[in-house]
Write an enzyme that holds these catalytic residues in place. Structure first.
Site, PDB file in Angstrom:
ATOM      1  N   GLU A 175      85.850   1.116 -87.984  1.00 43.91           N
ATOM      2  CA  GLU A 175      84.801   1.499 -88.774  1.00 43.91           C
ATOM      3  C   GLU A 175      83.500   1.295 -88.591  1.00 43.91           C
ATOM      4  O   GLU A 175      82.497   1.961 -88.546  1.00 43.91           O
ATOM      5  CB  GLU A 175      85.250   1.247 -90.306  1.00 43.91           C
ATOM      6  CG  GLU A 175      86.464   1.657 -90.821  1.00 43.91           C
ATOM      7  CD  GLU A 175      86.890   1.169 -92.371  1.00 43.91           C
ATOM      8  OE1 GLU A 175      87.457   1.956 -93.144  1.00 43.91           O
ATOM      9  OE2 GLU A 175      86.417   0.186 -92.594  1.00 43.91           O
ATOM     10  N   ALA A 322      93.653  -6.496 -98.801  1.00 45.22           N
ATOM     11  CA  ALA A 322      93.132  -6.608-100.312  1.00 45.22           C
ATOM     12  C   ALA A 322      94.265  -6.236-101.264  1.00 45.22           C
ATOM     13  O   ALA A 322      94.447  -6.745-102.124  1.00 45.22           O
ATOM     14  CB  ALA A 322      91.897  -5.717-100.732  1.00 45.22           C
TER      15      ALA A 322
END
Length: 433
Positions: A175, A322
Site C-alpha cells: 500500500e 486487526a
C-alpha cells in the site's frame, strides 16, 4: 498514584488502547467489574491508514481518536496515560510511570512494533511506520527531500533524494509503494514544476517469492501487476543486507543510492517486563491457550499482535491483523465474566472475514472468503470498509471528505512540514522560526 485493591468489584487492567484493548473494554461495559486502561498515548490509532498519513493523503488527526472519548459514557471505565515498566504476577500489580496499579485480571494488549532482526544499522537509518509519530516522520522526510531535490544542482544527489525504497511486501509495504507511485504520477509536477515524474523512482524489496503472501495467489499476482504498471520496480525473494543512509544493498547484488528507505519487513510483540522468557515465542509473542490465558497464569491474558494462541487449529498462532485482535477482545470479555462467576469458559474461534489491500487509485485486491476480486470495485469496497471502521463520526467525515476531494482533483492539501526530521540523528526537531 497508587490504584490499590477495590474490594467491591474485580479490577480488569488492560495494557494498550489498540483494537484488542478497546474492544475488550467496550464489551465489559455492563459487567460488574472496574476496567482500567493504561497506554502511553491518550489516543487509539487506526493503523491501516497510517500510510495515507505518511504520504499526506489524509490528516493525522483522522486516524487517531481520544481513548477517553471512546469510553465517555462507560461508568465502570477509567483511563490513565502511563508507560508500563513492569508486571509483578506475585503481588498482582503493574508498575507504571504514574505508580503501581493493582489488578485482579490483567490483559496485555500492547500490540507489535517493527522488527529489524538485530540489524542496528538498518534500525538507525530506515523509517518504520507502526504509529502516528512514525507516519508523520515519513511525511516530513518525503516533503523535505522533495524540497531539496527541487533546488539542488547536483543531479546525482537529486536522484538519491527522489529515490524511495520500501522494504517488505506485505499489505503495508504494498500500500505504501502504491501511494508513493501515486505521488509520482499525480502530485510531483503540480507542486514541483522543475521536477518530472521520470525523475522519481519507487522500489519494493520483499523477502518472499510473492507479494502479500497472506492473500490468495490471484490477489498477489494482481497486486504485483498493478504496481509494475504504476512504475514500481519490484525485487522478490531478496533481503536487504545494509543501509548506511546513502547506499542500500540487497543480497541479489543490487545497490541503490537513496535518501528514503521505509521499513515494513517484519514485526515483533511489545512484551512488558515481568513475563517469563519461557512463554515468549518467536517474534516476541506471548504464548496463550484457547481462552487467551498466558501460559502458566490464571489471571493474566494476552490478545492481538502480542499474543500467540497455540492450539490444534492454530499451531503457529493467528495472523497479526486487526480483526483477530477485535474478535479476541470481544471473546475474552465474555470469558472474564464467566471466570468471575465460576462458569465454564469457551475457546476462541477466529472467523476470517477476508483480507483487502489497496494499490493506488482505482486499484485494490480483495479476498472475502471464497469470493476474490480486484480492480475498481475492490477499491470502492476497501474505501467503504475502512471508513466504517474508523472511530468517531468526525473522523469518518474527515476521511471521506479528503478522499472525495482527492479522487476528483488528484491532489491533497495535507502536505505540511510541521516539524523537521533530522536524517543525521533520525529525530524530529522544531522548525526554524
Amino acid at each position: 498514584m497508587y490504584l490499590g485493591k477495590n474490594a467491591a468489584k474485580p479490577r480488569v487492567v488492560i495494557i494498550g488502547g489498540g483494537f484488542g484493548g478497546v474492544n475488550l473494554g467496550r464489551k465489559l461495559k455492563n459487567a460488574d467489574v472496574d476496567v482500567v486502561m493504561l497506554d502511553k498515548h491518550n489516543y487509539h490509532t487506526f493503523q491501516p491508514l497510517l500510510y495515507q498519513v505518511a504520504i499526506g493523503a489524509i490528516e493525522s488527526d483522522a486516524v487517531g481518536f481520544p481513548i477517553r472519548r471512546i469510553f465517555t459514557h462507560q461508568k465502570n471505565f477509567s483511563f490513565h496515560m502511563a508507560e508500563v515498566q513492569k508486571i509483578d504476577p506475585v503481588s498482582n500489580t503493574v508498575t507504571t510511570t504514574l505508580g503501581a496499579v493493582h489488578y485482579d485480571y490483567l490483559v496485555i494488549a500492547t500490540g507489535a512494533n517493527s522488527n529489524f532482526f538485530g540489524n542496528k544499522e538498518i534500525e538507525h537509518y530506515t523509517l518504520p511506520m507502526k504509529n502516528l509519530p512514525e507516519a508523520l516522520n515519513i511525511r516530513s522526510l518525503i516533503l523535505q527531500n522533495l524540497e531539496k531535490a527541487a533546488v539542488t544542482t547536483d543531479l546525482a544527489e537529486r536522484d538519491a533524494l527522489l529515490t524511495f525504497v520500501v522494504v517488505g511486501g506485505g499489505p503495508t509495504g504494498v500500500e505504501l509503494s502504491g501511494a508513493l507511485a501515486e505521488v509520482q504520477r499525480n502530485m510531483l509536477c503540480k507542486d514541483y514544476p522543475d521536477l518530472h515524474p521520470e525523475h522519481m523512482k519507487v522500489y519494493l524489496a520483499e523477502g518472499k517469492p510473492k507479494l502479500i503472501a497472506s492473500m490468495s495467489e490471484q490477489a498477489s499476482t494482481k497486486a504485483k501487476e498493478f504496481l509494475i504498471d504504476m512504475g514500481v520496480t519490484i525485487y522478490n525473494d531478496v533481503h536487504v543486507t545494509s543501509y548506511n543512509g546513502d547506499i542500500l544493498k540487497i543480497d541479489n547484488g543490487v545497490e541503490i543510492k537513496t535518501r528514503n528507505v521505509f521499513w515494513a519487513a517484519g514485526v515483533k510483540g511489545e512484551v512488558p517486563e515481568g513475563i517469563p522468557q519461557e512463554v515468549i515465542l518467536r517474534g516476541a509473542r506471548i504464548e496463550t491457550n484457547e481462552i487467551s490465558q498466558v501460559k502458566g497464569f490464571t489471571n493474566i491474558f494476552a490478545i492481538g499482535d502480542v499474543a500467540a494462541m497455540i492450539t490444534a487449529d492454530s499451531p503457529q498462532g493467528h495472523p497479526g491483523v486487526a480483526p483477530v485482535a477485535i474478535q479476541q477482545g470481544a471473546h475474552l470479555a465474555k470469558n472474564i465474566v464467566r471466570l468471575i462467576r465460576n462458569e465454564p469458559t469457551e475457546p476462541f474461534k477466529y472467523h476470517d472475514k477476508g483480507s483487502m489491500a489497496t494499490i493506488g487509485r482505482n486499484r485494490a485486491v480483495a479476498d472475502l472468503g471464497k469470493i476474490r476480486f480486484q480492480g475498481t470495485f475492490a477499491w470502492f469496497v476497501w474505501l467503504f470498509v475502512h471508513i466504517l471502521s474508523l472511530a468517531g463520526f468526525s473522523n469518518k467525515l474527515v476521511v471521506f471528505s479528503n478522499w472525495l476531494i482527492n479522487y476528483f482533483t488528484k491532489n491533497t492539501d495535507n502536505r505540511l512540514i510541521v516539524h523537521y526530521f533530522n536524517t543525521e540523528t533520525m529525530t524530529t526537531e522544531p522548525m526554524a522560526k
